[in-house]
Design a protein around this motif. Structure first.
Motif, mmCIF file in Angstrom:
data_model
loop_
_atom_site.group_PDB
_atom_site.id
_atom_site.type_symbol
_atom_site.label_atom_id
_atom_site.label_comp_id
_atom_site.label_asym_id
_atom_site.label_seq_id
_atom_site.Cartn_x
_atom_site.Cartn_y
_atom_site.Cartn_z
ATOM 1 N N ILE A 110 9.331 -43.286 -56.089
ATOM 2 C CA ILE A 110 9.263 -42.693 -57.426
ATOM 3 C C ILE A 110 10.643 -42.265 -57.905
ATOM 4 O O ILE A 110 11.089 -42.660 -58.982
ATOM 5 N N VAL A 111 11.335 -41.453 -57.134
ATOM 6 C CA VAL A 111 12.648 -40.940 -57.555
ATOM 7 C C VAL A 111 13.675 -42.066 -57.663
ATOM 8 O O VAL A 111 14.381 -42.147 -58.685
ATOM 9 N N PRO A 112 13.809 -42.944 -56.681
ATOM 10 C CA PRO A 112 14.788 -44.031 -56.840
ATOM 11 C C PRO A 112 14.497 -44.941 -58.039
ATOM 12 O O PRO A 112 15.422 -45.402 -58.703
ATOM 13 N N SER A 113 13.229 -45.160 -58.335
ATOM 14 C CA SER A 113 12.922 -46.014 -59.482
ATOM 15 C C SER A 113 13.249 -45.308 -60.792
ATOM 16 O O SER A 113 13.662 -45.952 -61.762
ATOM 17 N N LEU A 114 13.094 -43.987 -60.843
ATOM 18 C CA LEU A 114 13.500 -43.248 -62.042
ATOM 19 C C LEU A 114 15.008 -43.315 -62.232
ATOM 20 O O LEU A 114 15.502 -43.497 -63.349
ATOM 21 N N ILE A 115 15.752 -43.161 -61.158
ATOM 22 C CA ILE A 115 17.212 -43.227 -61.248
ATOM 23 C C ILE A 115 17.656 -44.644 -61.618
ATOM 24 O O ILE A 115 18.554 -44.831 -62.444
ATOM 25 N N ALA A 116 17.043 -45.648 -61.026
ATOM 26 C CA ALA A 116 17.393 -47.034 -61.371
ATOM 27 C C ALA A 116 17.048 -47.330 -62.821
ATOM 28 O O ALA A 116 17.739 -48.109 -63.487
ATOM 29 N N GLY A 117 16.013 -46.691 -63.345
ATOM 30 C CA GLY A 117 15.632 -46.879 -64.742
ATOM 31 C C GLY A 117 16.666 -46.364 -65.716
ATOM 32 O O GLY A 117 16.716 -46.808 -66.868
ATOM 33 N N TRP A 118 17.503 -45.421 -65.294
ATOM 34 C CA TRP A 118 18.574 -44.936 -66.162
ATOM 35 C C TRP A 118 19.662 -45.982 -66.339
ATOM 36 O O TRP A 118 20.344 -46.003 -67.359
ATOM 37 N N PHE A 119 19.868 -46.828 -65.337
ATOM 38 C CA PHE A 119 20.989 -47.754 -65.344
ATOM 39 C C PHE A 119 20.608 -49.202 -65.595
ATOM 40 O O PHE A 119 21.435 -49.981 -66.074
#
Length: 60
Positions: free
Chosen positions: A11-20
């Motif tokens: 969940i958290v890594p996919s949210l961070i990847a979604g920013w970039f």
């Protein structure tokens, strides 16, 4: 059951990847996985090196 655990861990890594990176991009899950690996490595380093220093009692 294993897919639920995998989804919770991503969940958290996919949210961070979604920013970039756009979610439609092919490399989205590769980048999210790389961010997850960084989080795992940082948590291991914290547990091995930082946590013992923080819990050590001061010398009298």
């Amino acid at each position: 059951m294993i897919s639920l655990i995998a989804r919770l861990l991503m969940i958290v890594p996919s949210l961070i990847a979604g920013w970039f990176v756009s979610e439609d991009n092919v490399a989205y899950w590769v980048i999210a996985f790389a961010i997850a690996l960084v989080f795992i490595i940082l948590s291991i380093v914290f547990e091995l090196y930082v946590h013992p220093l923080l819990t050590r009692e001061p010398k009298a």
